[in-house]
Design an enzyme around this catalytic site. Structure first.
Site, PDB file in Angstrom:
ATOM      1  N   ASP A   1       0.829  -1.213   0.000  1.00  0.00           N
ATOM      2  CA  ASP A   1       0.000   0.000   0.000  1.00  0.00           C
ATOM      3  C   ASP A   1       0.865   1.265   0.000  1.00  0.00           C
ATOM      4  O   ASP A   1       0.938   1.993   0.979  1.00  0.00           O
ATOM      5  CB  ASP A   1      -0.935  -0.023   1.215  1.00  0.00           C
ATOM      6  CG  ASP A   1      -2.081   0.971   1.080  1.00  0.00           C
ATOM      7  OD1 ASP A   1      -2.216   1.598   0.008  1.00  0.00           O
ATOM      8  OD2 ASP A   1      -2.841   1.135   2.060  1.00  0.00           O
TER       9      ASP A   1
ATOM     10  N   GLN B   1      -9.748   8.017   9.615  1.00  0.00           N
ATOM     11  CA  GLN B   1     -10.129   8.357   8.253  1.00  0.00           C
ATOM     12  C   GLN B   1      -9.581   9.741   7.890  1.00  0.00           C
ATOM     13  O   GLN B   1      -9.740  10.703   8.633  1.00  0.00           O
ATOM     14  CB  GLN B   1     -11.650   8.370   8.098  1.00  0.00           C
ATOM     15  CG  GLN B   1     -12.191   7.041   7.588  1.00  0.00           C
ATOM     16  CD  GLN B   1     -11.793   5.890   8.462  1.00  0.00           C
ATOM     17  OE1 GLN B   1     -12.184   5.849   9.610  1.00  0.00           O
ATOM     18  NE2 GLN B   1     -11.028   4.958   7.940  1.00  0.00           N
ATOM     19  N   GLY B   2      -8.941   9.811   6.743  1.00  0.00           N
ATOM     20  CA  GLY B   2      -8.340  11.067   6.301  1.00  0.00           C
ATOM     21  C   GLY B   2      -6.851  11.117   6.561  1.00  0.00           C
ATOM     22  O   GLY B   2      -6.155  11.991   6.061  1.00  0.00           O
ATOM     23  N   ASP B   3      -6.345  10.170   7.343  1.00  0.00           N
ATOM     24  CA  ASP B   3      -4.906  10.105   7.613  1.00  0.00           C
ATOM     25  C   ASP B   3      -4.188   9.146   6.670  1.00  0.00           C
ATOM     26  O   ASP B   3      -2.949   9.068   6.669  1.00  0.00           O
ATOM     27  CB  ASP B   3      -4.657   9.666   9.065  1.00  0.00           C
ATOM     28  CG  ASP B   3      -5.097  10.725  10.057  1.00  0.00           C
ATOM     29  OD1 ASP B   3      -4.929  11.910   9.759  1.00  0.00           O
ATOM     30  OD2 ASP B   3      -5.606  10.373  11.135  1.00  0.00           O
TER      31      ASP B   3
END
Length: 254
Positions: A113, A200-202
């Site tokens: 990833d 979320q968003g990191d």
């Protein structure tokens, strides 16, 4: 069941007063889930990406982020990188468009990833060195981001930071079973009590620590987890040292 990736939904970017992690946020709470606000200039390599992810300056014109934050490889001018500030609304923010994206070869949603984003021009900020071996894959790590400061929370306007301890592959596998890819992923968090994590968003942001010379080195990339900061479920990060040679080779060709 594999946990949620920590990218934010672009339309949900609400710039609250504090935040950090792909899944957490609260105006009354310091940055990141269980975090505190970062000082201006404290982590000058941090980058916010317009699709709702984080990243770090691998080179002055290349951002290292997560593969799940981008849609394949090739020419791409749709991404805006914001850097140089902790306050995303600051007039001093540097904003640069992307020109190309390289998603990790063979990425299929499990492991690998990582991705690189080539910028239209260099950003005059310090870069973040990446780990070339696993000797720093232990101890306590730093995390930072503009993601939610609580599970289900809003994205943040100000950069948040926190520290999380290393979690062994055995303990992480006990939480996630075969969803974990040991050797490609590294885990961190307060596994017993929870309370500190990315959210979320990191996604795509760095997990890093200082080396023996006192310089920050990136050891992880925010990837996924079961919710945010839940007990027994640590955050899962791409193990940067595993892919350092691949990242360097890919960057040289961008």
């Amino acid at each position: 069941m594999r946990g949620l990736k920590r990218a934010a939904v672009l339309g949900a970017l609400t710039l609250a007063t504090v935040g950090m992690q792909p899944l957490t946020a609260t105006a009354a709470t310091p940055p990141v889930v269980g975090g505190t606000p970062a000082e201006q200039g404290e982590f000058p390599f941090m980058v916010r990406l317009s699709m709702g992810c984080g990243g770090a300056l691998y080179a002055k014109d290349i951002v290292l982020t997560a593969a799940h934050c981008v849609d394949g490889s090739g020419d791409n001018t749709s991404i805006t990188a914001t850097a140089g500030v902790v306050d995303l609304e600051s007039p001093d923010a540097v904003k640069v468009k992307s020109t190309k994206v390289l998603q990790a070869p063979g990425y299929n949603g499990k492991g690998k990833d990582w991705a690189l984003i080539k910028l239209a021009k260099p950003i005059d900020q310090p870069t973040l060195k990446i780990a070339s071996d696993d000797k720093l894959n232990n101890g306590e790590f730093d995390i930072a981001g503009w993601g939610a400061d609580k599970e289900g929370g809003e994205q943040q306007r100000y950069l948040l930071k926190a520290k999380v301890p290393f979690v062994s592959d055995a303990d992480c596998k006990a939480a996630y079973g075969d969803d974990l890819t040991p050797g490609e992923e590294i885990c961190a968090g307060k596994i017993a009590e929870g309370g500190v994590d990315t959210c979320q968003g990191d996604s795509g942001g760095p997990m890093f620590r200082k080396d023996d010379a006192g310089e920050y080195v990136q050891v992880g990339i925010v990837s996924w987890g079961n919710g945010c900061a839940r007990p027994k479920f640590p955050g899962v990060y791409t193990e940067v040292s595993t892919f350092s040679a691949d990242i360097a080779k890919a960057a040289s060709g961008l």
